[in-house]
Design an enzyme around this catalytic site. Sequence first.
Site, mmCIF file in Angstrom:
data_model
loop_
_atom_site.group_PDB
_atom_site.id
_atom_site.type_symbol
_atom_site.label_atom_id
_atom_site.label_comp_id
_atom_site.label_asym_id
_atom_site.label_seq_id
_atom_site.Cartn_x
_atom_site.Cartn_y
_atom_site.Cartn_z
ATOM 1 N N GLU A 1 -0.012 -3.330 4.546
ATOM 2 C CA GLU A 1 -1.083 -2.332 4.627
ATOM 3 C C GLU A 1 -1.094 -1.587 5.961
ATOM 4 O O GLU A 1 -0.603 -2.100 6.964
ATOM 5 C CB GLU A 1 -2.448 -3.041 4.494
ATOM 6 C CG GLU A 1 -3.042 -3.038 3.107
ATOM 7 C CD GLU A 1 -3.601 -1.693 2.677
ATOM 8 O OE1 GLU A 1 -3.649 -0.774 3.521
ATOM 9 O OE2 GLU A 1 -3.978 -1.552 1.497
ATOM 10 N N ASP A 2 -1.717 -0.397 5.976
ATOM 11 C CA ASP A 2 -1.939 0.324 7.236
ATOM 12 C C ASP A 2 -3.423 0.512 7.510
ATOM 13 O O ASP A 2 -3.786 1.229 8.440
ATOM 14 C CB ASP A 2 -1.265 1.710 7.204
ATOM 15 C CG ASP A 2 -2.020 2.677 6.314
ATOM 16 O OD1 ASP A 2 -2.487 2.260 5.225
ATOM 17 O OD2 ASP A 2 -2.176 3.852 6.704
ATOM 18 N N LYS B 1 -10.918 -1.283 -2.337
ATOM 19 C CA LYS B 1 -10.619 -2.030 -1.117
ATOM 20 C C LYS B 1 -11.850 -1.904 -0.207
ATOM 21 O O LYS B 1 -12.442 -0.824 -0.180
ATOM 22 C CB LYS B 1 -9.397 -1.437 -0.389
ATOM 23 C CG LYS B 1 -8.096 -1.510 -1.176
ATOM 24 C CD LYS B 1 -6.974 -0.781 -0.428
ATOM 25 C CE LYS B 1 -5.709 -0.714 -1.275
ATOM 26 N NZ LYS B 1 -4.620 0.071 -0.665
ATOM 27 N N SER C 1 -2.091 0.992 -4.467
ATOM 28 C CA SER C 1 -2.681 2.115 -3.729
ATOM 29 C C SER C 1 -4.032 2.483 -4.316
ATOM 30 O O SER C 1 -4.195 2.522 -5.533
ATOM 31 C CB SER C 1 -1.758 3.327 -3.820
ATOM 32 O OG SER C 1 -2.419 4.468 -3.313
ATOM 33 N N ALA C 2 -4.980 2.797 -3.433
ATOM 34 C CA ALA C 2 -6.305 3.231 -3.866
ATOM 35 C C ALA C 2 -6.298 4.688 -4.327
ATOM 36 O O ALA C 2 -7.313 5.194 -4.792
ATOM 37 C CB ALA C 2 -7.287 3.062 -2.706
ATOM 38 N N LYS D 1 -9.235 5.189 5.962
ATOM 39 C CA LYS D 1 -7.958 4.727 5.391
ATOM 40 C C LYS D 1 -8.194 3.622 4.370
ATOM 41 O O LYS D 1 -8.910 2.657 4.658
ATOM 42 C CB LYS D 1 -7.021 4.244 6.500
ATOM 43 C CG LYS D 1 -6.459 5.379 7.332
ATOM 44 C CD LYS D 1 -5.432 4.879 8.323
ATOM 45 C CE LYS D 1 -4.823 6.062 9.071
ATOM 46 N NZ LYS D 1 -3.906 5.581 10.117
ATOM 47 N N THR E 1 1.466 9.878 3.961
ATOM 48 C CA THR E 1 0.398 10.669 3.346
ATOM 49 C C THR E 1 -0.943 10.422 4.024
ATOM 50 O O THR E 1 -1.872 11.208 3.840
ATOM 51 C CB THR E 1 0.288 10.352 1.845
ATOM 52 O OG1 THR E 1 0.658 8.995 1.653
ATOM 53 C CG2 THR E 1 1.176 11.252 1.015
ATOM 54 N N ASP F 1 0.871 -1.162 0.000
ATOM 55 C CA ASP F 1 0.000 0.000 0.000
ATOM 56 C C ASP F 1 0.921 1.229 0.000
ATOM 57 O O ASP F 1 2.106 1.106 0.362
ATOM 58 C CB ASP F 1 -0.845 -0.079 1.273
ATOM 59 C CG ASP F 1 -1.665 1.158 1.505
ATOM 60 O OD1 ASP F 1 -2.358 1.586 0.579
ATOM 61 O OD2 ASP F 1 -1.600 1.697 2.622
ATOM 62 N N LEU F 2 0.415 2.397 -0.381
ATOM 63 C CA LEU F 2 1.271 3.598 -0.403
ATOM 64 C C LEU F 2 1.055 4.466 0.833
ATOM 65 O O LEU F 2 1.950 4.615 1.669
ATOM 66 C CB LEU F 2 0.974 4.413 -1.673
ATOM 67 C CG LEU F 2 1.702 5.757 -1.765
ATOM 68 C CD1 LEU F 2 3.198 5.560 -1.947
ATOM 69 C CD2 LEU F 2 1.132 6.592 -2.917
ATOM 70 N N ASP F 3 -0.169 5.032 0.907
ATOM 71 C CA ASP F 3 -0.460 6.013 1.953
ATOM 72 C C ASP F 3 -0.407 5.350 3.326
ATOM 73 O O ASP F 3 -1.225 4.487 3.633
ATOM 74 C CB ASP F 3 -1.860 6.612 1.748
ATOM 75 C CG ASP F 3 -1.953 7.403 0.443
ATOM 76 O OD1 ASP F 3 -0.959 8.034 0.080
ATOM 77 O OD2 ASP F 3 -3.025 7.392 -0.173
HETATM 78 P P1 B16 Z 1 -7.176 9.861 -3.535
HETATM 79 P P2 B16 Z 1 -3.795 3.844 -0.080
HETATM 80 C C1 B16 Z 1 -5.867 5.535 -0.133
HETATM 81 O O1 B16 Z 1 -4.547 5.223 -0.463
HETATM 82 C C2 B16 Z 1 -5.928 6.306 1.173
HETATM 83 O O2 B16 Z 1 -5.617 5.452 2.267
HETATM 84 C C3 B16 Z 1 -7.300 6.876 1.408
HETATM 85 O O3 B16 Z 1 -7.285 7.683 2.580
HETATM 86 C C4 B16 Z 1 -7.709 7.728 0.212
HETATM 87 O O4 B16 Z 1 -9.045 8.227 0.371
HETATM 88 C C5 B16 Z 1 -7.640 6.851 -1.068
HETATM 89 O O5 B16 Z 1 -6.327 6.359 -1.216
HETATM 90 C C6 B16 Z 1 -7.994 7.647 -2.306
HETATM 91 O O6 B16 Z 1 -7.028 8.648 -2.479
HETATM 92 O O7 B16 Z 1 -8.251 10.765 -3.010
HETATM 93 O O8 B16 Z 1 -5.801 10.486 -3.530
HETATM 94 O O9 B16 Z 1 -7.532 9.228 -4.871
HETATM 95 O O10 B16 Z 1 -3.765 3.793 1.414
HETATM 96 O O11 B16 Z 1 -4.612 2.742 -0.709
HETATM 97 O O12 B16 Z 1 -2.420 4.004 -0.687
HETATM 98 MG MG MG Z 2 -2.890 3.115 3.319
#
Ligand code: B16
Ligand code: MG
Length: 223
Positions: A175-176, A151, A120-121, A49, A21, A13-15
């Site tokens: 993942e976090d 997810k 990452s989402a 998240k 982030t 996962d990224l964030d």
């Molecule tokens: P965006 P991850 C997710 O990234 C975040 O955890 C989540 O908080 C965020 O709403 C989602 O990406 C969408 O992000 O608005 O930048 O498209 O944790 O899957 O890396």
């Molecule tokens: Mg994350």
Amino acid sequence: MSTSNSLQAVIFDLDGVITDTAEYHYQAWKALADELGISFSREFNENLKGVSRIDSLKLLLGQAASPLSLTEEEMVRLADRKNGLYQKLIEQITPADLLPGIPEFIADIRQRGIKVGLASASKNAQFVVNRLEAEDYFDVIVDVTKLKRNKPDPEIFVTAAALLGADPGKCIGVEDAASGVDAIKGAKMFAVAVGREALFPHADIVLPDTSRLRLDDLLRHFD
Ligand code: B16
Ligand code: MG
């Protein structure tokens, strides 16, 4: 240095895993909630998240003291407003913002010939990776805009494994977010969670932070 009998890929996962982030997402949602007069705590933020932007907005609006009825257009405008706030924050990211232990952990994985993927989402993922100068860390970055489901659906992790030519049963996901751990388990992968143990009842291993990620330790459980 031990080698794995079967591990083919580690998918991140990224964030909140590669860089913090998750904190910037929180700050941007908090600013939007304040503008709307909706109370929004760090604890409630845990539910957002790993959740897509529009679904996160719906969760946030669900916290309003009295129900809000917004048109689709108004919702999109609010989601765009949050994204604008978030994008301002991530402009300041530098390679120093890689979370502790991540460069070493990924270098170790790659050195052993194991593939590395990013699941990452976030639609801002590529921008963040560029700011971190971490493009070379990943053999594959899944393009979230091409996916049908968010997810906790396993689609993003299954897609990453397929693009890497890896068998999901021979992959580790990191993942976090609870929704992300459920996506990893749904993909039939080994799930490593980073954060407070109580948040991740479905993870195979929970580590308090990224500095504790060691491939040899994970392989002892995985192999
Ligand atoms: P965006 P991850 C997710 O990234 C975040 O955890 C989540 O908080 C965020 O709403 C989602 O990406 C969408 O992000 O608005 O930048 O498209 O944790 O899957 O890396
Ligand atoms: Mg994350």
